[in-house]
Design a protein around this motif. Structure first.
Motif, PDB file in Angstrom:
ATOM      1  N   PRO A   1      41.016 -44.446 -47.774  1.00 31.73           N
ATOM      2  CA  PRO A   1      40.218 -44.194 -46.554  1.00 31.73           C
ATOM      3  C   PRO A   1      39.909 -45.467 -45.775  1.00 31.73           C
ATOM      4  CG  PRO A   1      39.278 -43.059 -48.452  1.00 31.73           C
ATOM      5  CD  PRO A   1      40.307 -43.994 -48.988  1.00 31.73           C
TER       6      PRO A   1
ATOM      7  N   PRO B   1      39.431 -42.510 -42.630  1.00 33.48           N
ATOM      8  CA  PRO B   1      38.752 -41.531 -43.493  1.00 33.48           C
ATOM      9  C   PRO B   1      39.461 -40.189 -43.604  1.00 33.48           C
ATOM     10  CG  PRO B   1      37.570 -41.827 -41.408  1.00 33.48           C
ATOM     11  CD  PRO B   1      38.605 -42.901 -41.472  1.00 33.48           C
ATOM     12  N   ASP B   2      40.276 -39.837 -42.622  1.00 32.13           N
ATOM     13  CA  ASP B   2      40.955 -38.533 -42.661  1.00 32.13           C
ATOM     14  C   ASP B   2      42.329 -38.593 -43.304  1.00 32.13           C
ATOM     15  OD1 ASP B   2      38.806 -37.359 -41.309  1.00 32.13           O
ATOM     16  OD2 ASP B   2      39.658 -37.884 -39.353  1.00 32.13           O
TER      17      ASP B   2
END
Length: 303
Positions: A156, A161-162
């Motif tokens: 991440p 983060p995705d």
């Protein structure tokens, strides 16, 4: 300097012409590269043909030919049967290596990988302390699976983060596949040149994986690919185009600290594989593992 040759256009023919790999289309030569500079050939295109004499020449020089699927993941690797003058004895020593040595070797490899991940994060301004602390907790054989814990912390922060690492994915995942394919080809070449058998791994042991040892030994070098893919994605988008491939193929020439000096990745892989082979024969583990490069080197990856 070692080069990776990438064949991405349909209908090309590869052949040997004296000391060169020649690329032709519709009977006309469109390029050539000295055989003694080739570290590996990666083929993505449909309808590629080649001469047997070229494949034999590449095998004799230890240069693998990697055949890839549409997502740039390797599906097949052609390697020579003979790679070292003491291959038989070294393979027997590899097969007979004691479990404690194998577990200690895997501990050192995972430690080197986590420290490389920490350095990669530090180069982009992310705190590396958590990963460095994890590296100190790695046990023999990584019995507590610090490698997976480090990955959950690392991805991440490296890719956003995705992001989810998916070998069957597209965009950044496809770029990672290509970069890892380059690295795997260079590592497979080093393994065979050191007289080791690529199927007999330290940790990777899937029955269908013919290159388990190459997958083991390339682990500390993966964050170099990750950093390059991050740079490419942010600067030009996550498309596996010719410019991105060239950037990723150049990674095997990046200098890493090893011993008292700097060593290109392709040579560092050779030294690591050779040190493992010597360790098997001696019954005492002494691995030549590189240290992470400085932040400026990380920042230049992918450009």
């Amino acid at each position: 300097m070692d080069q990776i040759i990438d064949i991405a256009t349909d209908g090309r023919h590869l052949s040997r012409d004296r000391g060169f790999l020649k690329v032709s289309e519709d009977g006309q030569e469109i390029g050539r590269t000295p055989l003694n500079q080739i570290a590996g050939v990666i083929v993505h295109a449909h309808g590629t043909t080649w001469s047997t004499s070229l494949l034999c020449e590449l095998a004799g020089r230890g240069a693998p030919v990697v055949l890839c699927s549409s997502n740039h993941a390797p599906k097949s690797v052609l390697l020579p049967i003979e790679g070292h003058h003491a291959q038989g004895a070294r393979m027997r020593a590899q097969w007979q290596a004691k479990t404690p040595m194998i577990k200690q070797a895997w501990k050192q490899i995972v430690t080197a990988k986590v420290l490389m991940q920490a350095a990669a994060l530090a180069a982009i301004g992310e705190p590396p302390a958590s990963l460095r602390m994890m590296a100190r907790k790695i046990t023999s054989g990584d019995s507590t699976n610090i490698e997976a814990q480090a990955a959950r912390h690392y991805w991440p922060r490296m890719m956003g983060p995705d992001f989810r690492r998916d070998a069957a994915g597209t965009e950044a995942n496809a770029l990672l596949n290509y970069g890892y394919t380059v690295l795997r080809a260079a590592t497979a070449r080093a393994v065979v040149a050191a007289g080791l058998h690529p199927t007999i791994g330290l940790f990777h042991s899937n029955r269908g994986n013919a290159f388990a040892l190459a997958d083991d030994l390339m682990e500390p070098f993966r964050p170099l690919v990750d950093s390059a893919v991050r740079t490419i994605s942010k600067a030009r988008g996550a498309t596996v185009d010719s410019e991105a491939k060239q950037s990723l193929a150049r990674l095997i020439a990046i200098d890493l600290p090893l011993g008292d000096g700097l060593t290109p990745v392709s040579v560092a892989l050779m030294k690591l594989a050779t040190s493992l082979g010597q360790s098997f024969e001696a019954g005492k583990l002494t691995l030549a593992l590189p240290a992470p490069p400085d932040s400026l080197t990380f920042a230049g990856l992918g450009q």
